[in-house]
Design an enzyme around this catalytic site. Structure first.
Site, PDB file in Angstrom:
ATOM      1  N   ASP A   7       0.695  -1.188   0.013  1.00  0.00           N
ATOM      2  CA  ASP A   7      -0.069   0.091  -0.030  1.00  0.00           C
ATOM      3  C   ASP A   7       0.980   1.302  -0.106  1.00  0.00           C
ATOM      4  OD1 ASP A   7      -2.463   0.897  -0.226  1.00  0.00           O
ATOM      5  OD2 ASP A   7      -2.861   1.248   1.947  1.00  0.00           O
ATOM      6  N   CYS A 231      -3.691   5.635  -2.668  1.00  0.00           N
ATOM      7  CA  CYS A 231      -4.383   4.581  -3.535  1.00  0.00           C
ATOM      8  C   CYS A 231      -4.487   5.409  -4.803  1.00  0.00           C
ATOM      9  CB  CYS A 231      -5.839   4.250  -3.058  1.00  0.00           C
ATOM     10  SG  CYS A 231      -6.745   3.382  -4.234  1.00  0.00           S
ATOM     11  N   ASN A 240      -0.852   6.064   4.594  1.00  0.00           N
ATOM     12  CA  ASN A 240      -1.179   5.397   5.623  1.00  0.00           C
ATOM     13  C   ASN A 240      -0.809   5.975   6.970  1.00  0.00           C
ATOM     14  OD1 ASN A 240      -0.779   3.570   3.123  1.00  0.00           O
ATOM     15  ND2 ASN A 240      -2.173   2.276   4.540  1.00  0.00           N
TER      16      ASN A 240
END
Ligand code: COA
Ligand code: ZN
Length: 293
Positions: A7, A231, A240
């Site tokens: 991610d 994203c 994050n």
């Protein structure tokens, strides 16, 4: 669950080689990480930065007690993940139709169906499974998301008996009361299934949400070293929550994470040199609790 190698890096402007990603994973393991999201077996056209998942998994250090997770969004993806030797497969079902189409070119119902077959394949191969419900606190295209919409999806996914169900605030809009209501509701719809939190710090609410989720009994969280990430299919989605920041919070609250905060901070300094830019983590800059001795 350390998610920086997947991610974290999937939307970063830097192009790390598979070798650099493997060195990153080695450093994360040395800092005490035992669960790492190492790769993503999606379409390389959709996410070019994750095209080297096989190469990363082939060279990642294997040792007892260290488990590698990878993202798979279709049958081809889970087959690649199994062949690459991952330990856990994670799927994604987005809570809203517009974002679901943008992210994986499928409706929410189709994504649930895809997850069923991904899960069957992963379980048959002896792997652990986790499935993330994404955009649970809000959607970049549709705005506010009703808690009931999320919990309905949770109930459908619980039927597949994943090892973990993950609730993700993909665009970092959530606040503590909403997070508590989501996790309490998910606990009722998915009895006996472990819950995990995934928070982005886009509006500086991630740590507040994690503290609230801890209060609601959640004990597993995704975080990304340095706070890198985002994203590619969610406009304005930023990093994050930073692993160091979560670890500082957890340790000072009296929880044992098994992670070495100083080693994490040193790894963030190394990561910045590899990426060629700074990262948002605050604890990486300030250090741990001051020790004047
Ligand atoms: N691995 C490698 N290639 C894949 C693949 C996979 N798991 N799934 C699809 N592809 C390739 C196909 O071979 C095809 O290539 P071609 O154009 O050269 O023939 C192309 O991707 C499209 O395949 P298709 O089956 O039609 O998929 P799709 O267009 O319906 O896309 C996804 C569905 C899920 C594969 C795609 O949207 C995707 O990978 N999205 C990534 C989402 C993501 O990672 N988001 C961030 C994290 S949540
Ligand atoms: Zn995320």
């Amino acid at each position: 669950m350390e998610v920086a190698p997947r991610d974290g890096l999937q939307a970063d402007p830097a192009d790390l080689s598979a070798g650099q990603k493997v060195e990153f994973i080695e450093r994360l393991v040395a800092a005490g990480h035992t669960r790492i999201e190492a790769a993503s077996f999606v379409s390389p056209k959709a996410v070019p930065k994750m095209a080297d998942g096989e190469a990363v998994m082939a060279a990642a250090p294997r040792m007892a007690g260290v488990s590698y997770s990878a993202l798979a969004l279709n049958q081809r993806g889970v087959e690649r993940a199994v062949d690459a030797g991952v330990d856990e497969v994670c799927g994604v079902v987005v809570a809203t139709e517009t974002f679901s189409q943008a992210n994986q070119r499928a409706s929410v119902a189709e994504s649930v169906q895809r997850w069923r077959s991904i899960s069957e394949t992963a379980v048959a191969a002896g792997l652990k499974t986790a499935v993330t419900v994404s955009a649970v606190c809000g959607c970049p295209y549709e705005g506010r998301v009703a808690i009931e919409t999320v919990l309905d999806i949770v109930g459908q996914l619980a039927e597949t008996q994943p090892d973990e169900l993950v609730l993700a605030d993909t665009i970092g809009v959530g606040v503590p009361p909403q997070v508590v209501a989501l996790f309490e509701g998910a606990g009722e719809r998915a009895p006996g299934i472990a819950l995990r939190g995934h928070f982005h710090n886009t509006r500086n609410t991630a740590l507040a949400n994690i503290a609230a989720a801890i209060g609601a009994g959640v004990r597993v969280f995704d975080s990304s070293l340095g706070g890198v990430g985002g994203c590619p299919f969610a406009p304005q989605a930023t990093g994050n929550v930073a692993t160091e920041d979560v670890v500082y919070l957890a340790h000072e609250m009296g929880y044992d994470t098994g992670l070495d905060l100083d080693a994490l901070i040193a790894t963030t300094a190394w990561l910045e040199t590899q990426l060629g830019h700074g990262v948002p983590s605050l604890v990486a800059k300030a250090g741990g609790f001051p020790d004047p001795r």
